[in-house]
Design an enzyme around this catalytic site. Sequence first.
Site, PDB file in Angstrom:
ATOM      1  N   TYR A 161      -5.515  11.068   4.328  1.00 49.36           N
ATOM      2  CA  TYR A 161      -4.124  11.303   3.916  1.00 49.36           C
ATOM      3  C   TYR A 161      -4.106  12.132   2.623  1.00 49.36           C
ATOM      4  O   TYR A 161      -5.158  12.518   2.107  1.00 49.36           O
ATOM      5  CB  TYR A 161      -3.377   9.959   3.800  1.00 49.36           C
ATOM      6  N   ALA A 183      -7.585   7.049   0.942  1.00 47.93           N
ATOM      7  CA  ALA A 183      -8.620   7.148   1.983  1.00 47.93           C
ATOM      8  C   ALA A 183      -8.055   7.762   3.278  1.00 47.93           C
ATOM      9  O   ALA A 183      -6.907   8.201   3.328  1.00 47.93           O
ATOM     10  CB  ALA A 183      -9.176   5.751   2.259  1.00 47.93           C
ATOM     11  N   HIS A 184      -8.891   7.812   4.303  1.00 49.25           N
ATOM     12  CA  HIS A 184      -8.517   8.095   5.695  1.00 49.25           C
ATOM     13  C   HIS A 184      -7.847   9.447   5.932  1.00 49.25           C
ATOM     14  O   HIS A 184      -7.066   9.591   6.872  1.00 49.25           O
ATOM     15  CB  HIS A 184      -7.636   6.954   6.253  1.00 49.25           C
ATOM     16  N   GLN A 193       0.847  -1.194   0.000  1.00 44.26           N
ATOM     17  CA  GLN A 193       0.000   0.000   0.000  1.00 44.26           C
ATOM     18  C   GLN A 193       0.891   1.255   0.000  1.00 44.26           C
ATOM     19  O   GLN A 193       1.727   1.435   0.871  1.00 44.26           O
ATOM     20  CB  GLN A 193      -0.936   0.037   1.207  1.00 44.26           C
ATOM     21  N   HIS A 208      -3.287   4.436  -1.536  1.00 45.52           N
ATOM     22  CA  HIS A 208      -4.105   4.798  -0.374  1.00 45.52           C
ATOM     23  C   HIS A 208      -4.694   6.191  -0.598  1.00 45.52           C
ATOM     24  O   HIS A 208      -4.017   7.201  -0.420  1.00 45.52           O
ATOM     25  CB  HIS A 208      -3.219   4.781   0.876  1.00 45.52           C
TER      26      HIS A 208
HETATM   27  C1  LIG Z   1      -3.927  -0.864  13.893  1.00 45.40           C
HETATM   28  C2  LIG Z   1      -4.550  -0.437  12.605  1.00 45.40           C
HETATM   29  C3  LIG Z   1      -3.752   0.019  11.564  1.00 45.40           C
HETATM   30  C4  LIG Z   1      -4.315   0.386  10.333  1.00 45.40           C
HETATM   31  N1  LIG Z   1      -3.495   0.766   9.309  1.00 45.40           N
HETATM   32  C5  LIG Z   1      -4.026   1.042   8.097  1.00 45.40           C
HETATM   33  C6  LIG Z   1      -3.179   1.308   6.979  1.00 45.40           C
HETATM   34  O1  LIG Z   1      -1.945   1.262   7.061  1.00 45.40           O
HETATM   35  N2  LIG Z   1      -3.789   1.603   5.791  1.00 45.40           N
HETATM   36  C7  LIG Z   1      -5.150   1.594   5.638  1.00 45.40           C
HETATM   37  O2  LIG Z   1      -5.647   1.849   4.536  1.00 45.40           O
HETATM   38  N3  LIG Z   1      -5.966   1.308   6.664  1.00 45.40           N
HETATM   39  C8  LIG Z   1      -5.435   1.015   7.879  1.00 45.40           C
HETATM   40  N4  LIG Z   1      -6.270   0.655   8.915  1.00 45.40           N
HETATM   41  C9  LIG Z   1      -7.725   0.532   8.651  1.00 45.40           C
HETATM   42  C10 LIG Z   1      -8.086  -0.900   8.234  1.00 45.40           C
HETATM   43  O3  LIG Z   1      -7.474  -1.279   7.020  1.00 45.40           O
HETATM   44  C11 LIG Z   1      -9.606  -1.089   8.072  1.00 45.40           C
HETATM   45  O4  LIG Z   1     -10.032  -0.236   7.011  1.00 45.40           O
HETATM   46  C12 LIG Z   1     -10.399  -0.790   9.343  1.00 45.40           C
HETATM   47  O5  LIG Z   1      -9.696  -1.276  10.479  1.00 45.40           O
HETATM   48  C13 LIG Z   1     -11.774  -1.434   9.333  1.00 45.40           C
HETATM   49  O6  LIG Z   1     -11.687  -2.829   9.104  1.00 45.40           O
HETATM   50  P1  LIG Z   1     -11.811  -3.952  10.270  1.00 45.40           P
HETATM   51  O7  LIG Z   1     -13.145  -3.739  10.949  1.00 45.40           O
HETATM   52  O8  LIG Z   1     -11.740  -5.255   9.547  1.00 45.40           O
HETATM   53  O9  LIG Z   1     -10.694  -3.727  11.223  1.00 45.40           O
HETATM   54  C14 LIG Z   1      -5.724   0.292  10.142  1.00 45.40           C
HETATM   55  C15 LIG Z   1      -6.521  -0.175  11.208  1.00 45.40           C
HETATM   56  C16 LIG Z   1      -5.962  -0.544  12.401  1.00 45.40           C
HETATM   57  C17 LIG Z   1      -6.834  -1.080  13.496  1.00 45.40           C
END
Ligand SMILES: Cc1cc2nc3c(=O)[nH]c(=O)nc-3n(C[C@H](O)[C@H](O)[C@H](O)COP(=O)(O)O)c2cc1C
Length: 396
Positions: A171, A168-169, A100, A166
Amino acid sequence: MSILFTPKKIGNVELPNRFVHSATYEGMAKETGEVSNELIKRYERLAKGGVGLIISGYMYVHPTGRAFPHQTGLHSDDMIPGLKKLTDTVHQEGGKITFQLAHAGRQTTKALIGQTPLGPTSRGRDPVNFVRPKEMTENEIMEMIKAFGAATRRAVEAGADGIQIHAAHGYLINEFLSPFFNSRIDTWSGTDTNRFRFLKEIVLETQKTVPEGMPVLVKLSTNDYTPKEGITPGLSVKYAEWLAELRINGLETSCGTAIYSYMNMCRGDVPTAELVKSLSWWEKPIGRRMIGKLEGKYDLEEGYNLKAAKMIKPVLGDTPLFLVGGIRAVAYMKEVLENNYADFISMSRPFIREPFLVNKIKEGKMEKVSCVSCNRCLAAVVNDIPIYCYNKGFPK
Ligand SMILES: Cc1cc2nc3c(=O)[nH]c(=O)nc-3n(C[C@H](O)[C@H](O)[C@H](O)COP(=O)(O)O)c2cc1C
Ligand code: SF4
């Protein structure tokens, strides 16, 4: 055979089942950004566990795009030998891994990157880092697009099976896409088409770089949940349609931003004690008050991104959709695929707790994953400790 274990292709890569390890920051790289043995072991366990596709934790493509001190780097050729060891290990176990690629944008600190964080616009201080970003110049925008291309070339040289952009989120790419973060007055904003341009250029740059058929995936937010309107489900449908027209090889839909709405991204319990642990003594009471107010408001709802995904699926044509967010029950996973709401089941926290969960499901030994969404692993990120399941509490 269960639909969960039917193979499906993304690009030229055939995946043996419909399970995807969603990108999860690991907090395990060396401070130089290089791969550590601990990181390799994490991915070895995942590959042994039978998941069809692993998407790595986000890797920074440029020194200004680093989000955390123990994040893996893809910004320099020096990273390639370690990353090669990592992909070799995954391949020896029969797994497939996609890196990613990310730039943190304004969601980082001056202390970490040595300069004011970058953003499309310099408007507004955020409520966590109190950062007012530096508005990127045209040259800086072009430099970051090239950085995604160079990082893709390194991913290919390191043996990755694909890349995920990436977007999303909250960034950098998400910031360009969002009317909340991006109020520039040039050709990178003003209209949805202009706000999409940064992501479009990055997709084209990466597609130019990968060998024919190697998957280029995108992770997109369907709702920013920012104080004023950012990406909404309606806008994300438009972006998804444009991404499908660019012939990307898969779209993962998520939501939330790391600074304004992290609890939307990772629904479940609010681990207030662990989240404030890294704050100074004088910040702790304020932090406890602010974060405490969120408790009980983000209970996990199975498949909480499904509603937005259902809006997006029809515009994707044959571009596969990866659904992530709160998927926990095996019957629900089947229902999502059988109804063609999505093509792949993507999970993050369940794999932190149980890297072998796909094999267990295959053997019929699991009806629901055991992650209880307490979010202590998420709190580990801000405490700068490696990511493991800390359901029983942080190490002393
Ligand atoms: C500890 C942690 C680290 C994460 N790191 C990333 C990341 O590096 N990139 C990303 O796109 N999402 C990241 N996420 C989000 C997850 O990919 C996912 O979208 C989110 O946790 C919801 O899915 P889940 O309910 O299966 O955990 C992270 C989530 C957690 C809990
Ligand atoms: S700490 Fe463990 S149980 Fe809690 S959310 Fe993370 S993986 Fe799930």
